[in-house]
Each structure stands twice: as structure tokens, then as C-alpha cells.
Design a protein around this motif. Structure first.
Motif, mmCIF file in Angstrom:
data_model
loop_
_atom_site.group_PDB
_atom_site.id
_atom_site.type_symbol
_atom_site.label_atom_id
_atom_site.label_comp_id
_atom_site.label_asym_id
_atom_site.label_seq_id
_atom_site.Cartn_x
_atom_site.Cartn_y
_atom_site.Cartn_z
ATOM 1 N N SER A 206 29.918 12.982 51.171
ATOM 2 C CA SER A 206 29.726 11.333 50.593
ATOM 3 C C SER A 206 28.661 11.214 50.574
ATOM 4 O O SER A 206 28.850 10.714 51.897
ATOM 5 C CB SER A 206 30.793 11.220 49.685
ATOM 6 N N GLY A 207 27.468 10.689 49.974
ATOM 7 C CA GLY A 207 26.507 9.430 50.780
ATOM 8 C C GLY A 207 27.483 8.347 50.416
ATOM 9 O O GLY A 207 27.116 7.467 51.010
ATOM 10 N N GLY A 208 28.575 7.646 49.842
ATOM 11 C CA GLY A 208 28.543 6.746 49.867
ATOM 12 C C GLY A 208 29.767 6.468 48.504
ATOM 13 O O GLY A 208 29.610 6.858 47.672
ATOM 14 N N ARG A 236 31.851 20.888 52.570
ATOM 15 C CA ARG A 236 32.041 20.437 51.119
ATOM 16 C C ARG A 236 30.832 18.842 50.572
ATOM 17 O O ARG A 236 31.112 18.136 51.894
ATOM 18 C CB ARG A 236 33.586 20.623 51.532
ATOM 19 N N PHE A 237 31.176 19.382 49.211
ATOM 20 C CA PHE A 237 30.878 18.531 48.637
ATOM 21 C C PHE A 237 31.226 17.594 48.038
ATOM 22 O O PHE A 237 31.878 18.403 46.085
ATOM 23 C CB PHE A 237 29.250 18.548 47.902
ATOM 24 N N GLU A 238 31.790 16.372 47.816
ATOM 25 C CA GLU A 238 31.702 15.930 46.704
ATOM 26 C C GLU A 238 31.394 15.137 45.242
ATOM 27 O O GLU A 238 29.771 14.841 45.458
ATOM 28 C CB GLU A 238 32.818 14.333 46.760
ATOM 29 N N LEU A 239 31.861 15.834 44.227
ATOM 30 C CA LEU A 239 30.758 15.771 42.651
ATOM 31 C C LEU A 239 31.335 14.342 42.205
ATOM 32 O O LEU A 239 32.080 14.477 41.368
ATOM 33 C CB LEU A 239 30.944 17.233 42.001
ATOM 34 N N GLY A 240 30.787 13.743 42.764
ATOM 35 C CA GLY A 240 31.302 11.688 42.096
ATOM 36 C C GLY A 240 31.121 11.458 41.144
ATOM 37 O O GLY A 240 30.002 11.525 40.670
ATOM 38 N N GLY A 241 32.042 10.466 40.961
ATOM 39 C CA GLY A 241 30.918 10.054 39.669
ATOM 40 C C GLY A 241 30.127 9.001 40.225
ATOM 41 O O GLY A 241 28.935 8.410 38.979
ATOM 42 N N GLN A 242 30.041 8.301 41.243
ATOM 43 C CA GLN A 242 29.476 7.134 41.403
ATOM 44 C C GLN A 242 28.048 8.398 42.179
ATOM 45 O O GLN A 242 26.968 7.685 42.329
ATOM 46 C CB GLN A 242 29.910 6.829 42.979
ATOM 47 N N ALA A 243 28.059 9.326 42.011
ATOM 48 C CA ALA A 243 26.922 9.830 42.409
ATOM 49 C C ALA A 243 26.749 11.314 41.464
ATOM 50 O O ALA A 243 25.959 10.641 40.349
ATOM 51 C CB ALA A 243 27.540 10.814 43.315
ATOM 52 N N ALA A 244 26.107 12.202 41.266
ATOM 53 C CA ALA A 244 25.489 13.097 40.656
ATOM 54 C C ALA A 244 27.048 14.249 39.696
ATOM 55 O O ALA A 244 26.429 14.956 38.672
ATOM 56 C CB ALA A 244 25.193 14.283 41.233
ATOM 57 N N PHE A 281 33.234 19.893 44.993
ATOM 58 C CA PHE A 281 35.439 19.407 44.636
ATOM 59 C C PHE A 281 34.870 18.062 44.027
ATOM 60 O O PHE A 281 34.212 17.691 44.117
ATOM 61 C CB PHE A 281 36.232 19.368 46.111
ATOM 62 N N ARG A 282 35.752 17.765 42.915
ATOM 63 C CA ARG A 282 36.278 16.728 41.703
ATOM 64 C C ARG A 282 37.563 16.291 42.908
ATOM 65 O O ARG A 282 38.179 16.589 43.051
ATOM 66 C CB ARG A 282 36.722 17.321 40.966
ATOM 67 N N HIS A 283 37.368 14.903 42.720
ATOM 68 C CA HIS A 283 37.749 13.799 43.214
ATOM 69 C C HIS A 283 38.828 13.403 42.197
ATOM 70 O O HIS A 283 38.251 12.495 41.938
ATOM 71 C CB HIS A 283 37.097 12.556 43.854
ATOM 72 N N HIS A 284 40.335 12.967 42.924
ATOM 73 C CA HIS A 284 41.317 12.330 41.788
ATOM 74 C C HIS A 284 41.075 10.756 41.482
ATOM 75 O O HIS A 284 41.760 10.809 41.145
ATOM 76 C CB HIS A 284 42.517 12.737 43.177
ATOM 77 N N VAL A 285 40.064 10.555 42.318
ATOM 78 C CA VAL A 285 39.628 9.482 41.731
ATOM 79 C C VAL A 285 39.622 9.314 39.781
ATOM 80 O O VAL A 285 39.545 7.891 39.672
ATOM 81 C CB VAL A 285 39.001 8.115 43.056
ATOM 82 N N ARG A 326 34.049 20.776 28.967
ATOM 83 C CA ARG A 326 32.953 21.993 29.241
ATOM 84 C C ARG A 326 31.799 21.559 29.173
ATOM 85 O O ARG A 326 31.188 22.158 29.666
ATOM 86 C CB ARG A 326 34.485 23.000 28.017
ATOM 87 N N ASN A 327 31.594 20.756 27.736
ATOM 88 C CA ASN A 327 29.908 20.869 27.887
ATOM 89 C C ASN A 327 29.902 20.328 29.411
ATOM 90 O O ASN A 327 28.192 20.499 30.120
ATOM 91 C CB ASN A 327 29.656 20.134 26.831
ATOM 92 N N ASN A 328 30.641 19.276 30.338
ATOM 93 C CA ASN A 328 29.778 19.404 31.760
ATOM 94 C C ASN A 328 30.349 19.988 32.628
ATOM 95 O O ASN A 328 29.111 20.582 33.380
ATOM 96 C CB ASN A 328 31.006 17.778 31.881
ATOM 97 N N LEU A 329 31.000 20.877 32.992
ATOM 98 C CA LEU A 329 31.378 22.162 33.130
ATOM 99 C C LEU A 329 30.095 23.324 33.089
ATOM 100 O O LEU A 329 29.435 23.708 33.783
ATOM 101 C CB LEU A 329 32.831 22.814 33.570
ATOM 102 N N ARG A 330 29.470 23.137 31.493
ATOM 103 C CA ARG A 330 28.107 23.640 31.552
ATOM 104 C C ARG A 330 27.393 23.352 32.452
ATOM 105 O O ARG A 330 26.103 23.971 32.657
ATOM 106 C CB ARG A 330 28.109 24.292 29.579
ATOM 107 N N TYR A 331 27.134 22.296 31.604
ATOM 108 C CA TYR A 331 25.564 21.069 32.699
ATOM 109 C C TYR A 331 25.405 21.423 34.075
ATOM 110 O O TYR A 331 24.643 22.325 35.376
ATOM 111 C CB TYR A 331 25.639 20.378 32.469
ATOM 112 N N LEU A 332 26.343 21.743 34.566
ATOM 113 C CA LEU A 332 26.677 21.534 36.334
ATOM 114 C C LEU A 332 26.927 22.249 37.318
ATOM 115 O O LEU A 332 26.233 23.388 37.627
ATOM 116 C CB LEU A 332 27.744 20.696 37.349
ATOM 117 N N PHE A 333 26.878 23.422 35.259
ATOM 118 C CA PHE A 333 26.999 24.987 36.193
ATOM 119 C C PHE A 333 25.806 25.893 36.429
ATOM 120 O O PHE A 333 24.959 26.372 37.095
ATOM 121 C CB PHE A 333 28.062 25.883 35.596
ATOM 122 N N ALA A 334 25.056 24.894 35.356
ATOM 123 C CA ALA A 334 23.171 25.906 34.692
ATOM 124 C C ALA A 334 23.018 24.915 36.096
ATOM 125 O O ALA A 334 21.641 25.751 36.340
ATOM 126 C CB ALA A 334 23.884 25.067 33.498
#
Length: 743
Positions: A206-208, A236-244, A281-285, A326-334
Motif C-alpha cells: 500500500s502507498g498509505g 502483494r497489493f492491497e486493493l484498499g478503500g482509501q486507494a483504488a 487482496f482485499r483488507h478486513h478493515v 459483483r458489479n464491483n468485481l466485474r469492474y476491477l477484473f475488467a
């Protein structure tokens, strides 16, 4: 899967009116990527098109962003469904989804400005082609593609049977696993070349924790490049709510995250261009309330707010919430999941994803919050949710995606192999933090072997590191010892230290990966069916006992091929670890004696373009640095001693002729019956980053024969404060007389 069924029912239960492209003179598209000449695309490389839709659609999409009722939400496939069908040379059809894209440019400007006036932001850019499609072809030959958009009862057929030629490339394909029932299954491999894959890795997660502004992206990209420079090939990269993460903070409108997504595009570019694979990865926060300062938590979860969810359980079971997930998954996988370099999709520390549902009386309830369920009940809800998400990804988004899930504290069901999270995982992930002398030899090694024995899947030690990171102000010896020992434990790569911006890259400790990368270069662990073993010099002590820990002088880790003819190993003077540096390292002495005020200031996560604010305020903006001695835990360093602590470790000299052991090799017949024996050659290599680590240290080379029980007993090389450990390679020379072996 439910979304796929819905879309198919939408297609076939309504009267669909096809509208051909020739009717729209304002439709256009162009090729974005540079992976091949016009009309060509390199195999496994990104093929990307940008599209400008007919104005009859773009006008209504623009209306959505200004709140007009006639608007079409570009992030809702029920309102507009952009599809590109790719037809492989063998006729196989793959459908990719288009995603809405807005251009931004990063602006970082500090020169000549007072700190309070620094410019660190994304500014919107202009594009008339705001739809993108990304795809990575996996077959050479002629591909065809069709472009269509489904909007209401209309299907717009915008491109028909466009051809593109897929040509060979240097890309090695996806990461793959096997199920042979042998030790081969420990080791991953490249799907295209069938070469073994051994992960040289750190987390660059993560960048922060608060925002993801340009300076933070720059710092994260810099960390990734530093990993690449020392031979790194996995992270590993976190796909965080504060980020992307697209659906934070608004679950149905991703336009506010387009700038952060461009930052993540940069990371993906670096990985694709340099042969680096990664876990997203998705974070439990997302479903916890940990810290008041953290912008990503259950109380700010966009689904909780928008759907007035009364419990975390509803996040995993509410049908409307599941549809938008699922819409979110569709976008991030696209946008990212098309890439072979995105090896794994992951939910990290699953026990913390379900902890909020658990009754406070449950042992695994780390965070008391008035839940009502047992751990088994709470876990079963999450298991079903993850299984459904994986099914949707496999069936509709990318069938090549692998999955890996982890625990903070392992769920008891995992060792029973009865429907736990590791059953859903293609690879078993281990998180194991700590800084005791036993952390590698006992805790990490044994945990990896336990999961291998139970699941017979590749093991990834995807998070490790000291729990007291202030030690990284003083020394990287704990990092060094951990990456070398974990590389020999039978997991498919080095353990992944979490603290890339908690000292590891700040002080250059990551450079120790380079000798390790060079050591494993060209070694086929998979082809050789290598398996791990360990040895300590306290043979009479119970393995892992307090006596063994305090008196252990030598630790040896080895990987032995099935044919017993090749061995890779790492031998370590165990008395040289961080706690025993006190007599010679003033910084460590200050930590142990609680006198850090006498040390030089120590800063981690330096952001040269960030705002000069106090880290302790947890202000959610990029900070110049983490002032370690004013923020991190400085207590407890006086513990962790052994019987060599007062002297600062015990030197081992070659002339002392102290042996260590490797077992399970070819047995030699007793000398009284024959003069021939099974002979091996052992060569030792320096592990110090600035040494010549590609050539063996000649003075330590030995020619040895095994015992009748198949043991080899080399003499330990000189191991002192300057060189406390060595890697080694052992090769079988044959069943011969001693006179035929030694030069």
C-alpha cells in the motif's frame, strides 16, 4: 454467477433490437497499447482499445454525472452493458467487459513553495474515448472480436469480426499449480514455458493507510522498482478503500476513484513490463472498526450506509448488496484482472472478516462488538460468500485466476480439513509475525509443514516480519535471517516481509534479496521434487524447547532433491540475531535499555513530497515520515535473550571443525566391506549483498562421503559477526573411491 444468469435472462426474455454500427457516424475507437505492430498483438500482453460511444448513449451517461433523471449509470450493467467477444483461433469464445474510464494527470509541485502550499493532487484530463477494454490473448494465430452494447431492449453491434493476429512473445504465461500427488506440487510453474516459478518477494502492499495521492503512488512505484532491481518477481497489493477499490466511498458510482485507479494502473504497468506477478487482496478493515483515524472501516462502509445494514452479516447476505459487490468485481477484473500477472485474488485474514459476527464470549472474537454467532457459524457465512464470489469470477470474469486466503489466527476447522477457507484456496497462505529466536526454526517452519501435510497445496508465507518494527532502525539482521530461512522451508518462495515501508526499503535491507535471487537462478525445484529439512546442533534437546532455543548455535535448512543428488541449503550461526547485537550496536542497545532519546532520529515511509504533519495525529493526508521513536512500540526489547547474549554471539571458526548435518542422502556401505562410497561436493556462497555472491568461497569447499544412514556432515564455515551465515549447494559426485574424487 447470479449476475450472469440475470444478464442472460435480460438478453433472451426481452425482444432485442440489433442496431448496427453504420448508423452511428460519431462512434469511434482506437488501439491504446503498443504490444505489436498494427494488426498484431503479442501473446499474453495487454490488448487495449479505447471507445467513443454514439452520442445517443454518451449524452445520457453525461446526464448521470449531473444528476439528471434521464442519465445512464456507466457502472451499472443493468443500465448499460458493454461487451467485447474475442474468438480464439481454435474457436473458443471469451467475453470481456468494457469499463468506464476517466483520465487524470498527477500533479506534484513543491519547489519554491511553502509546505502548506504543496500541490499533490490529480487533475482531470480530457478524453473523448472514455470506455476501455483490456484483454490478454493466450493463443497464437488469428483472433476475431465483436463489440456490442446492450442498453435496455437495444443491442448496439458496433464492431463485427475485426481481426488481429496474436504473435509469440517473451511472456511466460499465468502462474499454475499441479496435483501430481508428489513433492512437485509444492512448487508453482509458468503455464506457457512450464519453467518453475520461485517467488523472490516482499509486500509492496500500500502507498498509505489514509489516501492515495500522487506522491504516495510515486513512493509505492519506487518500492516496486527497488524490488525488481534485486531480482524480485512477486508481490502483494492491497486493493484498499482509501486507494483504488472502486466501490468506496460510493457503492454505485466509481467516478470519485478514477484518479486513484490511474495510480494502480501504474503499478500494473510496472509488473507487466518486468515479469512481476502479484496478489490483489482485499483488507478486513472494510468490515471492522479498528481505529478512529482509519477512513476504511465498518462505520464508513458504503454498503452499510446506503442500505442501512444493521449487521456485518447483512453485508454477506443482502441480495441487493451482493449484486453491487459483483458489479464491483466485474469492474476491477475488467480493468486489472485480465492480466496474467495478476496471479491471485485474495481476502486477507478471513477471521477478521467474520470476527464482528461472533459472540464476545467466543475465543476467536478479537474485536468485541456484540455479535451472536459461534466461530463456526460466522465462518460458514463468510465461506459461502467467498465461494460465491469465486464462482462468479471463474465463470464470468477470468477462469485463470487463482485464489489465496489467509488467517491472522488460524480457524480450528482448517486443520480438520472440513470445509475451511483453505479448501477454497489454490494456495495456502500463512501469516506469521514475531522476532523470537525460534520464529523461523520452530514456528514458521513447523506451520508450513503442517499445512503442506494437511492440504498438499503450495504454501506461501505471504506476511511476516517483526511485531516490533523499531528494531529496523538499528539492523536488518532479522529480515536477512527470515528471507533466507523461509526460502528453504518448502514454500514456493521467500517469506514476504510486510514492512516494506516500515524500515525494509527505507534502510536498504531489501538488497539482501539479490544474492538469494542469484542463488536460486536456474534451479528447478519442481523438476527435482525438492523437499525441506532442518537441523540444529542440540540433538539431545526436545525440538523447540527452551533449552534448545537458548543453546542453539547452528541452524541448518536444506532442500533435497528426490533423487538425493542435489541439495540447496542455508547454514546460520544462530547466536547472531538482533537481540545479541546489543554489545556492538549502540542503536539496539538504546532500544533494549529504553534510551532511544540518545539515538539518531529514525524515520520510515519517507514521502519527500508529502505534507509535513505529525504522524501521531493520524491526519489522513500523506505524511513526510513515520517518526519511529515517537510512534512505534519501544517496549519489551530487553527480552528474547539466549545464552550468548552477554557476549554478543559466539564466533564459529572453520578450524574448530564443528559439523552440521544433512540427512536423507544416498547411503554409503560400511568401509569394512568396500572402499567405494557415495561422494558429494559442497560449495558455500556469501549471502552479503555487496559481496561476490555468484562464486563459491573456495576455502570452504569440501568433498565428503555419506554415512551408512545417509547423512552428510560438513564442517561449518567460519561464521562470525561479519559473515554469520552462508548458503550452499551440494552435488552428487558418484559411488567411487576417495582417490577418484578429491582433486
Amino acid at each position: 454467477m447470479r449476475l450472469v444468469v440475470f444478464l442472460l435472462s435480460l438478453l433472451f426474455s426481452n425482444v432485442v433490437t440489433p442496431i448496427v454500427a453504420q448508423e452511428f457516424t460519431d462512434f469511434g475507437y482506437y488501439r491504446v497499447d503498443k504490444h505489436g505492430e498494427p494488426g498484431q498483438i503479442e501473446k499474453y500482453k495487454r490488448l487495449e482499445y479505447a471507445f467513443k460511444l454514439p452520442s445517443v448513449l454518451t449524452t445520457r451517461i453525461d446526464n448521470f454525472f449531473v444528476g439528471a433523471k434521464s442519465g445512464i449509470n456507466p457502472f451499472d450493467p443493468e443500465q448499460i452493458d458493454f461487451r467485447v467477444h474475442f474468438y480464439a483461433p481454435n474457436g473458443e469464445k471469451t467475453t470481456c467487459f468494457g469499463f468506464y474510464y476517466q483520465a487524470y494527470k498527477p500533479i506534484v509541485r513543491t519547489a519554491g513553495l511553502a509546505p502548506s502550499n504543496y500541490i499533490n493532487e490529480y487533475q482531470s484530463d480530457t478524453t473523448h474515448f472514455p470506455w476501455r477494454v483490456r484483454f490478454a490473448p493466450d493463443q497464437e494465430g488469428t483472433w476475431k472480436l465483436d463489440v456490442e452494447i446492450i442498453q435496455g431492449t437495444n443491442t448496439y453491434q458496433l464492431v463485427k469480426e475485426e481481426k488481429i493476429e496474436c504473435i509469440p512473445s517473451n511472456h511466460k504465461g499465468y502462474l499454475a499449480i499441479s496435483s501430481t500427488g508428489t513433492e512437485q506440487d509444492r512448487w508453482m510453474y509458468y503455464s506457457e514455458t512450464k519453467e518453475p516459478f520461485f517467488a523472490i518477494s516482499n509486500n509492496i502492499s500500500s502507498g498509505g493507510g489514509c489516501t492515495y495521492l500522487p506522491s504516495q503512488v510515486n513512493r509505492q512505484v519506487k518500492g516496486l522498482r527497488e524490488l525488481i532491481e534485486v531480482g524480485g518477481n512477486f508481490t502483494r497489493f492491497e486493493l484498499g478503500g482509501q486507494a483504488a477499490l472502486p466501490d468506496w466511498p460510493v457503492y454505485d458510482n466509481y467516478s470519485g476513484k478514477m484518479d486513484e485507479m490511474m495510480g494502480f494502473d501504474r503499478l500494473l504497468d510496472e509488473c507487466e513490463n518486468n515479469g512481476v506477478y502479484f496478489t490483489l487482496f482485499r483488507h478486513h478493515v472494510e468490515v471492522m472498526d479498528l481505529n478512529d483515524w482509519d477512513p476504511c472501516k465498518w462505520s464508513t462502509n458504503p454498503y452499510r450506509i446506503a442500505f442501512d445494514l444493521q449487521s456485518v452479516e447483512e453485508y454477506f447476505t443482502n441480495e441487493e448488496v451482493l449484486k453491487w459487490q459483483r458489479n464491483n468485481l466485474r469492474y476491477l477484473f475488467a480493468r486489472w484482472g485480465y492480466s496474467p500477472n495478476m496471479a491471485f485474488y485474495s481476502y486477507s485474514e478471513v477471521d477478521r472478516w467474520y470476527s464482528k459476527m461472533m459472540a464476545d464470549s467466543e475465543d476467536g472474537s478479537d474485536f468485541k462488538d456484540g455479535g451472536t454467532k459461534s466461530e463456526t457459524e460466522a465462518a460458514s457465512i463468510l465461506i459461502k460468500w467467498i465461494a460465491d464470489q469465486q464462482e462468479y469470477i471463474y465463470s464470468a470474469l477470468n477462469k485463470n485466476t487463482l485464489f489465496v486466503h489467509s488467517h491472522a489466527t488460524p480457524f480450528s476447522q482448517e486443520m480438520k480439513k472440513e470445509g475451511g477457507f483453505f479448501e477454497l484456496s489454490d494456495v495456502v497462505a500463512v501469516h506469521n509475525y514475531g522476532e523470537t529466536k525460534d520464529i523461523n526454526y520452530k514456528k514458521r517452519y513447523d506451520q508450513i509443514e503442517k499445512y503442506w501435510d494437511k492440504y498438499h497445496k503450495p504454501i506461501l508465507l505471504e506476511e511476516m516480519g517483526p511485531s516490533k518494527i523499531a528494531m529496523y532502525c538499528c539492523t536488518g539482521i532479522e529480515y536477512h535471517n527470515s528471507i533466507w530461512s523461509t526460502a528453504m522451508m518448502g514454500d514456493f518462495g521467500t517469506g514476504m516481509d510486510w514492512w516494506w515501508d516500515g524500515g525494509v526499503h527505507d534502510y536498504g535491507y531489501h538488497r539482501d534479496l539479490k544474492p538469494l535471487s542469484q542463488f536460486f537462478q536456474g534451479v528447478n525445484l519442481r523438476g527435482g521434487n525438492y523437499q525441506p529439512q532442518k537441523w540444529e546442533d542440540n540433538e539431545l534437546a526436545l525440538d523447540g524447547s527452551e533449552f534448545a532455543r537458548k543453546n542453539r548455535l547452528i541452524e541448518n535448512y536444506a532442500l533435497v532433491s528426490k533423487n538425493q543428488e542435489s541439495i540447496l541449503g542455508w547454514v546460520h550461526n544462530a547466536s547472531f540475531y538482533w537481540r545479541n547485537l546489543v554489545p556492538t550496536n549502540s542503536c539496539m542497545s538504546h532500544l533494549v535499555n529504553n534510551t532511544t532519546s540518545e539515538s539518531q532520529p529514525c524515520y520510515f515511509a519517507v514521502d519527500k513530497d508529502g505534507f509535513p504533519r505529525d504522524f501521531n495525529q493520524y491526519s489522513c493526508i500523506p505524511r513526510v515520515y513515520n517518526d519511529v521513536y515517537h510512534h512505534e512500540d519501544l517496549t519489551g526489547f530487553e527480552n528474547y535473550t539466549d545464552n550468548f547474549s552477554e557476549s554478543g554471539g559466539k564466533e564459529i571458526l572453520l578450524k574448530d571443525e564443528i559439523n552440521f548435518e544433512i540427512s536423507g542422502l544416498k547411503k554409503s556401505t560400511m568401509r569394512m566391506f568396500t572402499s567405494k562410497r557415495n561422494w558429494y561436493k559442497i560449495e558455500f556462497y556469501s549471502t552479503v549483498a555487496n559481496d561476490n555472491t555468484t562464486l563459491p568461497v573456495a576455502q570452504f569447499t569440501q568433498y565428503l562421503s555419506t554415512t551408512a544412514s545417509g547423512k552428510l556432515k560438513p564442517i561449518a564455515p567460519t561464521m562470525n559477526a561479519e559473515h554469520p551465515d552462508y548458503s550452499y549447494k551440494i552435488s552428487f559426485l558418484g559411488y567411487k573411491k576417495e582417490s577418484e574424487i578429491k582433486p
